[in-house]
Design a protein around this motif. Structure first.
Motif, mmCIF file in Angstrom:
data_model
loop_
_atom_site.group_PDB
_atom_site.id
_atom_site.type_symbol
_atom_site.label_atom_id
_atom_site.label_comp_id
_atom_site.label_asym_id
_atom_site.label_seq_id
_atom_site.Cartn_x
_atom_site.Cartn_y
_atom_site.Cartn_z
ATOM 1 N N LEU A 133 -18.329 10.437 -6.453
ATOM 2 C CA LEU A 133 -18.467 8.999 -6.191
ATOM 3 C C LEU A 133 -17.557 8.277 -7.179
ATOM 4 O O LEU A 133 -17.622 8.519 -8.379
ATOM 5 N N LEU A 134 -16.728 7.388 -6.661
ATOM 6 C CA LEU A 134 -15.754 6.669 -7.476
ATOM 7 C C LEU A 134 -16.013 5.169 -7.353
ATOM 8 O O LEU A 134 -16.191 4.662 -6.250
ATOM 9 N N SER A 135 -16.039 4.497 -8.482
ATOM 10 C CA SER A 135 -16.223 3.045 -8.497
ATOM 11 C C SER A 135 -14.994 2.378 -9.084
ATOM 12 O O SER A 135 -14.470 2.820 -10.103
ATOM 13 N N PHE A 136 -14.545 1.323 -8.446
ATOM 14 C CA PHE A 136 -13.440 0.536 -8.981
ATOM 15 C C PHE A 136 -13.956 -0.629 -9.806
ATOM 16 O O PHE A 136 -13.215 -1.216 -10.570
ATOM 17 N N SER A 137 -15.229 -0.973 -9.620
ATOM 18 C CA SER A 137 -15.803 -2.110 -10.329
ATOM 19 C C SER A 137 -17.286 -2.183 -9.993
ATOM 20 O O SER A 137 -17.742 -1.599 -9.015
ATOM 21 N N LYS A 138 -18.019 -2.927 -10.793
ATOM 22 C CA LYS A 138 -19.415 -3.205 -10.457
ATOM 23 C C LYS A 138 -19.513 -4.355 -9.450
ATOM 24 O O LYS A 138 -20.569 -4.661 -8.940
ATOM 25 N N MET A 139 -18.364 -4.983 -9.183
ATOM 26 C CA MET A 139 -18.327 -6.069 -8.206
ATOM 27 C C MET A 139 -18.204 -5.506 -6.795
ATOM 28 O O MET A 139 -17.782 -4.369 -6.604
ATOM 29 N N THR A 140 -18.558 -6.309 -5.816
ATOM 30 C CA THR A 140 -18.417 -5.954 -4.410
ATOM 31 C C THR A 140 -17.119 -6.556 -3.882
ATOM 32 O O THR A 140 -16.826 -7.718 -4.145
ATOM 33 N N PHE A 141 -16.355 -5.751 -3.151
ATOM 34 C CA PHE A 141 -15.107 -6.203 -2.553
ATOM 35 C C PHE A 141 -15.152 -5.986 -1.043
ATOM 36 O O PHE A 141 -15.823 -5.069 -0.577
ATOM 37 N N PRO A 142 -14.396 -6.777 -0.290
ATOM 38 C CA PRO A 142 -14.278 -6.498 1.149
ATOM 39 C C PRO A 142 -13.671 -5.106 1.330
ATOM 40 O O PRO A 142 -12.724 -4.744 0.615
ATOM 41 N N HIS A 143 -14.209 -4.339 2.265
ATOM 42 C CA HIS A 143 -13.740 -2.962 2.405
ATOM 43 C C HIS A 143 -12.275 -2.893 2.834
ATOM 44 O O HIS A 143 -11.576 -1.961 2.474
ATOM 45 N N GLN A 144 -11.771 -3.890 3.565
ATOM 46 C CA GLN A 144 -10.361 -3.881 3.942
ATOM 47 C C GLN A 144 -9.470 -4.057 2.702
ATOM 48 O O GLN A 144 -8.434 -3.415 2.584
ATOM 49 N N LEU A 145 -9.873 -4.923 1.791
ATOM 50 C CA LEU A 145 -9.113 -5.131 0.558
ATOM 51 C C LEU A 145 -9.153 -3.869 -0.308
ATOM 52 O O LEU A 145 -8.158 -3.506 -0.948
ATOM 53 N N MET A 146 -10.278 -3.185 -0.320
ATOM 54 C CA MET A 146 -10.404 -1.957 -1.124
ATOM 55 C C MET A 146 -9.423 -0.892 -0.668
ATOM 56 O O MET A 146 -8.915 -0.105 -1.470
ATOM 57 N N LYS A 147 -9.135 -0.862 0.629
ATOM 58 C CA LYS A 147 -8.179 0.127 1.132
ATOM 59 C C LYS A 147 -6.811 -0.093 0.488
ATOM 60 O O LYS A 147 -6.160 0.860 0.064
ATOM 61 N N LEU A 148 -6.400 -1.343 0.389
ATOM 62 C CA LEU A 148 -5.120 -1.670 -0.247
ATOM 63 C C LEU A 148 -5.143 -1.287 -1.727
ATOM 64 O O LEU A 148 -4.216 -0.638 -2.227
ATOM 65 N N VAL A 149 -6.199 -1.656 -2.430
ATOM 66 C CA VAL A 149 -6.313 -1.344 -3.859
ATOM 67 C C VAL A 149 -6.325 0.175 -4.067
ATOM 68 O O VAL A 149 -5.653 0.702 -4.958
ATOM 69 N N VAL A 205 -14.578 2.163 7.634
ATOM 70 C CA VAL A 205 -15.364 1.648 8.750
ATOM 71 C C VAL A 205 -14.759 0.317 9.174
ATOM 72 O O VAL A 205 -14.535 -0.562 8.350
ATOM 73 N N GLY A 206 -14.481 0.179 10.458
ATOM 74 C CA GLY A 206 -13.969 -1.081 10.995
ATOM 75 C C GLY A 206 -12.460 -1.123 11.055
ATOM 76 O O GLY A 206 -11.761 -0.388 10.363
ATOM 77 N N LYS A 207 -11.976 -1.981 11.933
ATOM 78 C CA LYS A 207 -10.535 -2.174 12.126
ATOM 79 C C LYS A 207 -10.016 -3.225 11.161
ATOM 80 O O LYS A 207 -10.670 -4.229 10.907
ATOM 81 N N LEU A 208 -8.835 -2.987 10.652
ATOM 82 C CA LEU A 208 -8.175 -3.938 9.772
ATOM 83 C C LEU A 208 -7.454 -4.975 10.632
ATOM 84 O O LEU A 208 -6.623 -4.628 11.454
ATOM 85 N N LYS A 209 -7.791 -6.245 10.433
ATOM 86 C CA LYS A 209 -7.224 -7.309 11.260
ATOM 87 C C LYS A 209 -6.272 -8.223 10.509
ATOM 88 O O LYS A 209 -5.380 -8.816 11.102
ATOM 89 N N GLU A 210 -6.437 -8.348 9.209
ATOM 90 C CA GLU A 210 -5.638 -9.283 8.432
ATOM 91 C C GLU A 210 -4.217 -8.758 8.251
ATOM 92 O O GLU A 210 -4.001 -7.691 7.702
ATOM 93 N N LYS A 211 -3.231 -9.558 8.680
ATOM 94 C CA LYS A 211 -1.830 -9.137 8.635
ATOM 95 C C LYS A 211 -1.339 -8.921 7.212
ATOM 96 O O LYS A 211 -0.573 -7.998 6.948
ATOM 97 N N TYR A 212 -1.768 -9.759 6.284
ATOM 98 C CA TYR A 212 -1.294 -9.619 4.904
ATOM 99 C C TYR A 212 -1.794 -8.314 4.283
ATOM 100 O O TYR A 212 -1.076 -7.674 3.509
ATOM 101 N N LEU A 213 -3.002 -7.885 4.609
ATOM 102 C CA LEU A 213 -3.506 -6.605 4.105
ATOM 103 C C LEU A 213 -2.793 -5.443 4.794
ATOM 104 O O LEU A 213 -2.446 -4.451 4.153
ATOM 105 N N ARG A 214 -2.585 -5.582 6.102
ATOM 106 C CA ARG A 214 -1.886 -4.546 6.862
ATOM 107 C C ARG A 214 -0.498 -4.305 6.274
ATOM 108 O O ARG A 214 -0.054 -3.170 6.119
#
Length: 159
Positions: free
Chosen positions: A124-140, A8-17
């Motif tokens: 359903l897959l979890s990478f952590s019990k922590m919350t991450f920005p969804h754009q960063l999760m795409k990279l991970v 959901v949402g557009k990726l704007k951060e160049k370093y993540l892109r």
């Protein structure tokens, strides 16, 4: 294998892109990778529970419209099952063995995923019990999918 990453949402951060593009390039040797971004629902900062449900429902409808009926859907969710890299690799391998050639990983927006998306998800897959920005999760996520293919092929990859 055809792998979609629906977010959901557009990726704007160049370093993540840059990082995402690098892993998509690496993955192209193993699978067809499709990145699908659906529009996020505009909403004020403070929402009631009902407003949040409505926003997630609208975003969920957009997500569900981007997958075929025969797609195996893995939704990223805090309450999902945590796996090691080796377990994720085994899961992806098993899906291929059992004829599931279309896999969609779904990453929700800032409010999470709708009940309809959870109901459609095969896993359903979890990478952590922590919350991450969804754009960063795409990279991970893409890094871990790439690692999975390397593991499954017995190819070296740093630990």
């Amino acid at each position: 294998m055809n792998i979609s990453v629906i977010t959901v949402g557009k990726l704007k951060e160049k370093y993540l892109r840059s990082g995402i593009d690098e892993y998509k390039k690496r993955l192209s040797a193993y699978a067809k990778i499709q990145e699908i971004e659906v529009a996020d629902e505009k909403a004020p900062e403070h929402l009631s529970e009902e407003d949040m449900r409505i926003v997630k429902k609208k975003e969920g409808e957009r997500i569900l419209g981007k997958m075929d009926a025969d797609t195996y859907v893995i939704a990223l969710a805090i309450e999902g099952k945590m796996k090691t890299s080796e377990q994720l690799a085994k899961s992806i391998e098993q899906l291929g063995i059992y004829g599931k050639s279309k896999i969609a990983f779904v990453i929700g927006g800032s409010l999470g995923l709708s009940e309809d998306v959870y109901a459609r998800a095969d896993e359903l897959l979890s990478f952590s019990k922590m919350t991450f920005p969804h754009q960063l999760m795409k990279l991970v996520l893409l890094e871990q999918v790439y690692r999975s293919f390397r593991i499954n092929r017995g190819e070296p990859y740093h630990k």
